[in-house]
Design a protein around this motif. Structure first.
Motif, PDB file in Angstrom:
ATOM      1  N   GLU A 176       0.829  -1.208   0.000  1.00 50.44           N
ATOM      2  CA  GLU A 176       0.000   0.000   0.000  1.00 50.44           C
ATOM      3  C   GLU A 176       0.864   1.258   0.000  1.00 50.44           C
ATOM      4  N   LEU A 215       1.983   1.814  -3.548  1.00 50.82           N
ATOM      5  CA  LEU A 215       0.896   2.388  -4.345  1.00 50.82           C
ATOM      6  C   LEU A 215       0.740   3.876  -4.039  1.00 50.82           C
ATOM      7  N   GLN A 267       1.135   7.073  -6.573  1.00 51.80           N
ATOM      8  CA  GLN A 267       0.068   8.055  -6.769  1.00 51.80           C
ATOM      9  C   GLN A 267       0.539   9.467  -6.423  1.00 51.80           C
ATOM     10  N   ILE A 290       1.533   2.647 -11.380  1.00 53.85           N
ATOM     11  CA  ILE A 290       0.347   2.614 -10.519  1.00 53.85           C
ATOM     12  C   ILE A 290      -0.401   1.294 -10.695  1.00 53.85           C
ATOM     13  N   ARG A 291      -0.557   0.845 -11.943  1.00 51.75           N
ATOM     14  CA  ARG A 291      -1.247  -0.433 -12.181  1.00 51.75           C
ATOM     15  C   ARG A 291      -0.522  -1.584 -11.495  1.00 51.75           C
ATOM     16  N   ARG A 331      -1.062  -1.407  -7.791  1.00 46.34           N
ATOM     17  CA  ARG A 331      -2.416  -1.878  -7.427  1.00 46.34           C
ATOM     18  C   ARG A 331      -2.481  -3.403  -7.441  1.00 46.34           C
ATOM     19  N   ARG A 332      -1.849  -4.001  -8.444  1.00 47.01           N
ATOM     20  CA  ARG A 332      -1.851  -5.469  -8.503  1.00 47.01           C
ATOM     21  C   ARG A 332      -1.096  -6.061  -7.314  1.00 47.01           C
TER      22      ARG A 332
END
Length: 87
Positions: free
Chosen positions: A38, A41, A45, A61-62, A65-66
């Motif tokens: 987290e 991420l 961001q 970012i992708r 997130r994964r």
């Protein structure tokens, strides 16, 4: 004249009793991969807050997130394996 004194002794008088238990520390340790994912991420961001994200930013970012989803999945599956079901 009023003297200003510290209340440190009163504030920390019960500090020994407020320490986390071994079980709480173990639970935190199990969540470390989720927390780190987290944070990654959030870092990805934050980079794009003041500018339009580039293609590289969007990929970062992708991927982050994964990693968060995978870390959550692994954490929940680990808990399910320990308790015999999802809590």
């Amino acid at each position: 004249m009023d003297h200003i004194v510290t209340v440190q002794d009163a504030v920390t008088a019960f500090a020994d009793f407020m320490e986390p238990t071994d079980a709480e520390l173990d639970a935190i340790e199990l969540e470390i991969p989720v927390i780190l994912a987290e944070v990654d991420l959030l870092d990805a961001q934050i980079v794009t807050i003041d500018r339009a994200p580039t293609e590289l930013d969007e990929r970062r970012i992708r991927r982050a997130r994964r990693r968060v989803l995978a870390a959550h999945r692994d954490h929940v599956n680990g808990l399910a394996g320990q308790t015999g079901g999802v809590a």
